[in-house]
Design an enzyme around this catalytic site. Structure first.
Site, short mmCIF file in Angstrom:
data_model
loop_
_atom_site.label_atom_id
_atom_site.label_comp_id
_atom_site.label_asym_id
_atom_site.label_seq_id
_atom_site.Cartn_x
_atom_site.Cartn_y
_atom_site.Cartn_z
N GLU A 151 0.88 -1.16 0.00
CA GLU A 151 0.00 0.00 0.00
C GLU A 151 0.92 1.22 0.00
O GLU A 151 1.75 1.39 0.90
CB GLU A 151 -0.88 -0.02 1.25
CG GLU A 151 -1.89 1.09 1.30
CD GLU A 151 -2.63 1.10 2.64
OE1 GLU A 151 -2.42 0.21 3.47
OE2 GLU A 151 -3.39 2.05 2.85
N ASP A 179 -4.42 10.87 9.36
CA ASP A 179 -3.17 10.22 9.76
C ASP A 179 -2.63 10.76 11.07
O ASP A 179 -2.73 11.94 11.38
CB ASP A 179 -2.11 10.40 8.67
CG ASP A 179 -2.39 9.48 7.49
OD1 ASP A 179 -2.43 8.26 7.71
OD2 ASP A 179 -2.59 9.98 6.37
#
Lengths: 407, 276
Positions: free
Chosen positions: B49, B60
């Site tokens: 990924e 994030d």
């Protein structure tokens, strides 16, 4: 008083059920927030039509915020600019010194209805942070405010005010360390604490329903203005002028006038050092369509889609995005968007201070600067209303520093 | 059959979960990315990924935020990321590559152009963190036309009705976010995750991957009991960060960590592929 009534009566019925203003708005968030946004949307749809809720809000607006705020005829400023009659909508006289409290008194009531014990907010100039900390203190809720490290430096007084009010102020040191990064961090907090936390967004931006919710809570500005100008002049104004960062004070003034086609609307963005430099924050005048912070709107980004750092003398306008309804009003031609530089805004600040004895916020000074030019162009038979969205006490240090004076 | 489907089919016969390892493209420097992708695969990752750096990575945590910032100091664009995938693809024809990023770089490039370039580069799936399926109709159509899977997130806060709707629109696999929080957060409740994943599987024909906050081989092993894929991001990126740009140190530490994850999730650990 129905919040939604006026829009439908005008044949202007935005946003749609999924939060779109034409191609703008929408919901662009990580999946974790879709649940809490649905909860908020349902609360918004129920309570902003609920007579008991609206009655409670009205009492708070009247007795706690101090509404209605005056619509003041600025006679000397009018003579100074030598054109149209200038009225000031005195949002600077609200409790906490800006229009921001109109929104937070409403959202904290929603937080209560939803049983949330903790509220969070982002802030740039600190006005929204203060307005949030204020209502959280009044309701006895825990409050965390996210603020960029750079803004914490230039708005030290507001930081201290928030702390006095019992809020925890978290310094955000990621990215450009300004409002956009504070918003990122607030979203990260919300995603982590969704179950007990209500996120009080301070402007008409973010994922649906925030742009509509904040607009409806701020529309009290325009509704009062409409009544007050009809009383004073027996007619509607020719132009409305308000500064636009995220755009909540402008949207609040504009919204009840959208159906009045004879009333021109001007949103004034921050041109910073100039719109042809890279040091500005004029997303509507110089940006492209993009997606940030939960919405599609105009955005200042580079050719690869990375959001760029903005500049304005006023922290409250120093933001690369803008509310989606403004994007739609721009594209549809209903409102006009212009930009004035730091230097012009300072001229606006000094003009109002010396002519009327009113210290405006540097954000609002942008509206004054443009309104002066507009009044001159329109001539003496016309009427211009400026939204004086906040007072300038918080900016005294910035101004003194520019003049080389230690306060 | 797509590379992702082939991977899951192959693993079903092996009776083990996939290990999907995340890195941010361009971290610590653009020239390192293709080599790091290869290191992950050689050490046992079944798919890579690849994070597309973005100025405002709202979902994030600090580790991946800093990786994004490091990549952006080198000016890594989405076009650069696709070029990295193309280079990797020349060396690794079968290993699935999933892009993970935020919408605005894709929005600015244009959906059609992005879909075409991604397909040409050999991208297999796309996760756009801040684009729920309701808003993704046009992008998803452009990707489907090019044979690229649209992978959506499911969260602990996603109600059963939405789970059904999202599974209908997703392809490749669905990505279950194992905690309330950002990537790399540290408060996973394994029993709760297991319950959610088992509930999702009753409604969903696609494989279910689990990610966010999986930071050790023990947690990876726990997840692998019920998930079809275990996705490890921040824990990998943290090891890259700790090397402080020293590639030799990364070459030492990273494969060992990936191999430990791979051993932890594998019922029948495969021998490591030989390094070239």
């Amino acid at each position: 008083m129905s919040m939604a009534k006026s829009s439908q009566a005008m044949g202007y019925d935005y946003p749609d059920a999924r939060g779109h203003f034409g191609p703008y708005g929408g919901i662009f968030v990580a999946e974790t927030l879709m649940g809490p946004l649905k909860e908020l949307r349902e609360a918004y749809e129920v309570f902003l039509k609920d007579p008991d809720f609206l009655a409670e809000l009205d009492i708070d607006l009247q007795h706690y915020v101090g509404r209605p705020s005056p619509l003041y005829f600025a006679e000397r400023l009018t003579r100074y600019y030598g054109g149209a009659k200038i009225y000031l909508k005195r949002e600077d006289l609200n409790h906490t010194g800006a229009h921001k409290i109109n929104n937070t008194v409403g959202q904290i009531l929603l937080a209560q209805r939803l049983g949330k014990r903790r509220v969070i907010a982002e802030t740039g100039a600190g006005q929204h942070g203060v307005a949030t900390a204020t209502v959280a203190a009044r309701m006895g809720l825990d409050c965390v405010i996210y603020m960029g490290a750079e803004d914490i430096q230039r708005q030290a007084i507001n930081v201290y005010r928030m702390k006095l009010l019992g809020a925890q102020v978290v310094t955000v040191e990621s990215g450009s360390q300004t409002l956009k990064d504070a918003l990122n961090e607030a979203l990260r907090d919300w995603v982590t604490n969704v179950d007990n936390t209500f996120y009080i967004i301070g402007t008409v931006a973010g994922p649906h329903p925030y742009p509509a919710l904040v607009r409806d809570l701020q529309a009290v500005i325009g509704r009062e203005t409409r009544e007050q100008i009809l009383t004073a002049e027996q007619r509607l104004p020719d132009a409305l002028v308000a500064c636009v960062g995220g755009g909540s004070n402008a949207m609040g003034l504009f919204y009840p006038f959208i159906g009045d086609r004879e009333v021109a609307m001007y949103g004034v963005e921050a041109a910073g050092d100039g719109i042809d430099t890279r040091h500005h924050a004029a997303s509507l005048c110089a940006g492209e369509v993009g997606v940030l912070h939960g919405q599609r709107s105009y955005l200042l980004a580079d050719e690869h889609g990375q959001v760029i750092e903005t500049h304005s003398i006023s922290a409250g306008l120093d933001y690369p995005g803008v509310g989606p309804e403004h994007a739609w009003l721009k594209d549809s031609g209903r409102a006009h968007y212009v930009a004035v530089t730091d230097a012009e805004a300072l001229e606006g600040f000094y003009s109002l201070t010396r002519q009327e004895g009113i210290l405006p916020a540097l954000e609002s000074s942008h509206a004054i600067a443009y309104a002066g030019k507009l009044a001159e162009k329109l001539g003496p038979k016309k009427i211009v209303v400026i939204n004086l969205s906040g007072r300038g006490d918080k900016d005294v240090h910035t101004l003194a520093a520019r003049e080389g004076i230690e306060v | 059959m797509s590379r992702l489907s082939a991977m899951f089919e192959g693993l079903r016969s092996e009776q083990r979960a996939a290990l999907i390892s995340y890195i941010t493209a361009g971290d610590p420097q653009p020239a390192a990315t293709v080599e790091l992708m290869r290191l992950l695969v050689e050490a046992g990752a079944d798919a890579v990924e690849l994070g597309v750096p973005f100025s405002d990575p709202m979902a994030d945590g600090p580790v991946i935020q800093r990786a994004s910032e490091r990549a952006l100091t080198h000016g890594v664009s989405i076009g650069d990321v696709l070029a990295m995938v193309a280079e990797f693809r020349e060396q690794q024809p079968d290993v699935p590559v999933i892009l993970m990023g935020y919408l605005n770089p894709v929005e600015v490039m244009g959906y059609e152009k992005f879909a075409k370039c991604a397909a040409d580069s050999g991208v297999d799936g796309v996760i756009t963190v801040d684009m729920p399926p309701e808003e993704a109709v046009d992008l998803s159509a452009a990707l489907t036309t090019r044979g690229i899977d649209s992978i959506y997130l499911l969260a602990p806060t996603t109600d059963p009705g939405r789970v059904h709707m999202i599974c209908e629109q997703a392809s490749g696999f669905v990505y279950y976010v194992s905690l309330r929080g950002v990537t790399g957060a540290g408060h996973i409740d394994i029993a709760e995750v297991e319950q959610h994943v088992r509930d999702i599987k009753t409604q969903c024909n696609l494989p279910v991957g689990v990610g966010f906050g999986i930071d050790s081989s023990q947690v990876a092993a726990d997840m692998a009991r019920f998930a079809d894929a275990v996705i490890v991001g921040s824990a990998v990126v943290r090891r890259i960060e700790q090397a402080n740009g020293d590639m030799e140190q990364i070459r030492q530490s990273l494969p060992a960590f990936i191999a430990s994850l791979r051993r932890a999730i594998g019922k029948h650990p495969q021998p490591l592929a030989a390094t070239p």
